[in-house]
Design a protein around this motif. Structure first.
Motif, short mmCIF file in Angstrom:
data_model
loop_
_atom_site.label_atom_id
_atom_site.label_comp_id
_atom_site.label_asym_id
_atom_site.label_seq_id
_atom_site.Cartn_x
_atom_site.Cartn_y
_atom_site.Cartn_z
N VAL A 236 0.85 -1.18 0.00
CA VAL A 236 0.00 0.00 0.00
C VAL A 236 0.89 1.24 0.00
O VAL A 236 1.86 1.32 0.76
CB VAL A 236 -0.92 0.02 1.24
CG1 VAL A 236 -1.86 1.22 1.20
CG2 VAL A 236 -1.69 -1.29 1.35
N GLY A 237 0.57 2.18 -0.86
CA GLY A 237 1.33 3.43 -0.91
C GLY A 237 0.42 4.63 -0.77
O GLY A 237 -0.75 4.58 -1.16
N THR A 238 0.95 5.69 -0.21
CA THR A 238 0.19 6.93 -0.10
C THR A 238 1.10 8.13 -0.33
O THR A 238 2.30 8.10 0.02
CB THR A 238 -0.50 7.05 1.27
OG1 THR A 238 -1.31 8.23 1.29
CG2 THR A 238 0.51 7.14 2.40
N VAL A 239 0.54 9.15 -0.93
CA VAL A 239 1.23 10.43 -1.12
C VAL A 239 0.28 11.53 -0.64
O VAL A 239 -0.91 11.51 -0.97
CB VAL A 239 1.59 10.68 -2.59
CG1 VAL A 239 2.24 12.06 -2.76
CG2 VAL A 239 2.53 9.61 -3.11
N TYR A 240 0.80 12.45 0.14
CA TYR A 240 0.01 13.60 0.55
C TYR A 240 0.95 14.76 0.83
O TYR A 240 2.17 14.57 0.92
CB TYR A 240 -0.86 13.30 1.78
CG TYR A 240 -0.10 12.91 3.03
CD1 TYR A 240 0.28 13.85 3.98
CD2 TYR A 240 0.24 11.58 3.26
CE1 TYR A 240 0.97 13.48 5.13
CE2 TYR A 240 0.93 11.19 4.41
CZ TYR A 240 1.30 12.15 5.33
OH TYR A 240 1.99 11.78 6.47
N THR A 241 0.39 15.93 0.94
CA THR A 241 1.20 17.08 1.34
C THR A 241 0.69 17.60 2.68
O THR A 241 -0.47 17.37 3.05
CB THR A 241 1.16 18.21 0.29
OG1 THR A 241 -0.19 18.66 0.11
CG2 THR A 241 1.72 17.73 -1.04
N ILE A 242 1.56 18.28 3.39
CA ILE A 242 1.20 18.78 4.71
C ILE A 242 2.12 19.95 5.04
O ILE A 242 3.26 20.02 4.55
CB ILE A 242 1.33 17.65 5.77
CG1 ILE A 242 0.61 18.03 7.05
CG2 ILE A 242 2.79 17.31 6.02
CD1 ILE A 242 0.43 16.85 8.02
N ASP A 243 1.64 20.86 5.84
CA ASP A 243 2.47 21.98 6.27
C ASP A 243 3.34 21.55 7.45
O ASP A 243 2.97 20.67 8.22
CB ASP A 243 1.59 23.17 6.67
CG ASP A 243 0.92 23.81 5.46
OD1 ASP A 243 1.57 23.86 4.40
OD2 ASP A 243 -0.25 24.24 5.58
N PRO A 244 4.51 22.18 7.62
CA PRO A 244 5.40 21.83 8.74
C PRO A 244 4.72 22.06 10.09
O PRO A 244 3.89 22.95 10.25
CB PRO A 244 6.59 22.77 8.56
CG PRO A 244 6.55 23.17 7.12
CD PRO A 244 5.11 23.21 6.75
N LEU A 300 4.03 5.76 -6.84
CA LEU A 300 4.43 6.80 -5.90
C LEU A 300 5.34 7.83 -6.56
O LEU A 300 5.17 9.05 -6.38
CB LEU A 300 5.14 6.18 -4.69
CG LEU A 300 4.27 5.38 -3.72
CD1 LEU A 300 5.14 4.61 -2.73
CD2 LEU A 300 3.31 6.29 -2.97
N ALA A 301 6.29 7.34 -7.35
CA ALA A 301 7.22 8.25 -8.03
C ALA A 301 6.49 9.14 -9.03
O ALA A 301 6.76 10.34 -9.15
CB ALA A 301 8.32 7.46 -8.72
N GLN A 302 5.54 8.55 -9.77
CA GLN A 302 4.76 9.33 -10.73
C GLN A 302 3.93 10.40 -10.02
O GLN A 302 3.84 11.54 -10.49
CB GLN A 302 3.83 8.41 -11.52
CG GLN A 302 4.52 7.57 -12.57
CD GLN A 302 3.52 6.74 -13.36
OE1 GLN A 302 2.55 6.21 -12.84
NE2 GLN A 302 3.76 6.62 -14.66
N GLU A 303 3.33 10.01 -8.91
CA GLU A 303 2.48 10.95 -8.17
C GLU A 303 3.32 12.09 -7.60
O GLU A 303 2.90 13.25 -7.62
CB GLU A 303 1.75 10.20 -7.05
CG GLU A 303 0.73 11.03 -6.30
CD GLU A 303 -0.50 11.36 -7.11
OE1 GLU A 303 -1.33 12.16 -6.61
OE2 GLU A 303 -0.66 10.85 -8.23
N VAL A 304 4.51 11.79 -7.10
CA VAL A 304 5.39 12.82 -6.57
C VAL A 304 5.81 13.77 -7.68
O VAL A 304 5.75 15.01 -7.52
CB VAL A 304 6.62 12.19 -5.90
CG1 VAL A 304 7.68 13.26 -5.61
CG2 VAL A 304 6.23 11.48 -4.61
#
Length: 513
Positions: A236-244, A300-304
């Motif tokens: 299972v893989g996940t990509v998300y963004t988040i603030d520090p 994951l690499a494509q999504e990044v």
């Protein structure tokens, strides 16, 4: 109920909805006079609405007619096709019930491929017998519930009962469109993203059905049962963004040791943005085994790359200690900008294990030991903590299995020390626990794929994971629109050739007075 739709426009009775509409109005008036409970009235209204929907669709099919465009038709590409002698019925299973429609079809001759069906083309009928709306509703149930529960739910609501086999085939067909849909999606707007891009992956087992059947008595063999229950590991893989989110080691350790009875602290933690999930199972392709890890990390690499076009922007790779996952991340992610972080919650169990080796069941000393070592690890003293654990093992003369266990957990911490610079990560505002991927493995995979008695085939399990990812990613409605558009383009290249009939004035749909 089987309905023959061979009527032409001139045959249709434009007043056939009127009795049903009047019956609905009379039912409500009668319920009001008799003081019927509202829940009974609601059920009665719904039953009549379904009947009304069935009649309305039947009227639509009657108005369209069987699609007779004459003896021959010249298609836009210049091909001339002729009307075949016999009609070709097809089933249309809608949310309002089942229809069997009679259609005129065109081709070269009977027995050959049908080239053109005006009725299907004008209405843009799906390739399946099930309407697009029914497919939508059925699969939105299926991604959260077992296939056997779906007919029960649809039966109670719509009096429609698709078979389990048809639902599974529907799911696999739908899954074919997931990859092109995913690749067609635009990246979120940069201003809607967080400053950090976080990548995470983990494995979760799925029980797989045996390829060859066995005699019932074999299921009584404990060794055979162990083989039967073998799982295939989905990655299972996940990509998300988040603030520090900047914190101190002391703040983190305090939150870890807070009592459940304490009042919750006000949350200032930023939330993940545009979280996307995917999962792959190992499978065979062209006679060769395809690695689930490679497939997931390729995604994951494509999504990044899609969401972080600036190569220098920081990427946080946050995972447990599984070597194969780290190696895959190193192969596909840009090493210059990738920060590898070991999930803190995969380090703390090793400290607990060490505490139990030294203090057994002494709860107070164990808790004090864990608190001290976790705080020091968060302060960047991993190697010092490991050295101290080994020294304690020597002083307490641990032997046998206890000594082996201590050596193993120390090796784990030492091997991952370069991913445990938590003092630096906290100061930079990086996340240090992979709760997102842990939750994904539990909800995405376990909650749907590991229910009691479930055994999957690789193909059906992968299809469910693909369709379920669309649902959990919040893309369901857009996916359905995309899928219908692509199927319509494929099935009906001559769609513009058909001119809709103008029947609105002729029908004069009645309404209850």
């Amino acid at each position: 109920m089987m309905e023959s739709m061979a009527k032409t426009r001139t045959d249709c009775n434009s007043n056939e909805l009127e009795p049903t509409l009047n019956d609905l109005k009379a039912y409500v008036e009668r319920a009001a006079r008799q003081g019927v409970a509202v829940h009974e009235v609601e059920a009665g209204i719904w039953h009549r609405v379904l009947h009304l929907g069935h009649q309305a669709l039947r009227l639509l099919f009657s108005l369209i007619g069987p699609g007779d465009m004459g003896e021959t038709v010249v298609l836009p590409d210049g091909q001339e096709v002729r009307r075949l002698e016999r009609s070709h019925p097809r089933v249309y299973q809608s949310v309002f019930g089942r229809f069997e429609v009679e259609r005129v079809v065109y081709g070269t001759r009977e027995g050959q491929k049908i080239t053109y069906v005006p009725f299907d083309t004008q209405l843009e009928l799906p390739e399946s017998n099930f309407s697009y709306l029914l497919q939508d509703w059925a699969q939105s149930f299926a991604v959260e519930n077992t296939y056997r529960r779906v007919p029960e739910a649809l039966g109670r609501i719509l009096d429609v009962h698709p078979s389990v086999d048809s639902l599974e085939r529907m799911n696999q067909k739908m899954a074919e469109t997931v990859r092109p849909f995913r690749e067609s999606r635009p990246a979120p707007e940069p201003e809607q993203e967080g400053a950090l891009c976080v990548v995470s992956a983990d494995g979760k087992g799925i029980p797989i059905r045996r390829a060859t059947p066995e005699a019932p008595i074999q299921g009584h063999d404990p060794e055979q049962e162990a083989k039967t229950n073998r799982k295939k590991m989905a990655v299972v893989g996940t990509v998300y963004t988040i603030d520090p989110f900047v914190r101190t080691p002391e703040e983190v350790v305090a939150s870890l040791f807070r009592s459940p009875d304490d009042d919750p602290l006000p949350s200032e933690r930023p939330m993940p943005k545009h979280k996307r999930l995917w999962a792959s199972l190992p499978h065979e392709q062209d006679g060769e085994e395809v690695s689930a890890t490679e497939v997931t990390f390729h995604w994951l690499a494509q999504e990044v790359a899609r969401r972080q076009p600036e190569a220098g922007k920081s990427i946080v790779l946050l995972m447990d200690g599984q070597k194969s996952l780290w190696e895959a991340g190193q192969r596909v992610l840009p090493q210059v900008s990738t920060i590898e972080i070991l999930d803190l919650l995969h380090a703390t169990p090793r400290i607990w294990d060490a505490a139990h080796l030294f203090y057994g069941r002494d709860e107070e000393q164990t808790l004090n030991f864990v608190y001290d070592r976790v705080l020091r690890i968060l302060q960047g003293e991993v190697r010092s903590v490991v050295a101290g654990l080994r020294q304690m093992g020597t002083k307490r003369t641990l032997r046998g299995k206890k000594r082996e266990k201590l050596a193993k957990l120390c090796g784990y911490l030492e091997n991952n020390a370069h991913r445990m610079r938590y003092d630096e990560y906290l100061a930079a505002g990086y996340p240090i626990a992979s709760g997102v991927i842990e939750g994904a493995c539990r909800h995405f995979v376990k909650d749907r794929m590991e229910r009691s008695g479930m055994r999957w085939r690789i193909e059906s399990a992968q299809a469910m994971l693909a369709v379920r990812s669309i649902y959990l990613n919040g893309d369901w409605d857009d996916f359905m629109t995309y899928r219908i558009e692509k199927e319509t383009q494929r099935l009906y290249p001559y769609r513009e050739f058909v001119e809709p009939i103008d029947t609105l004035e002729e029908v004069g749909l009645p309404f209850a007075a």
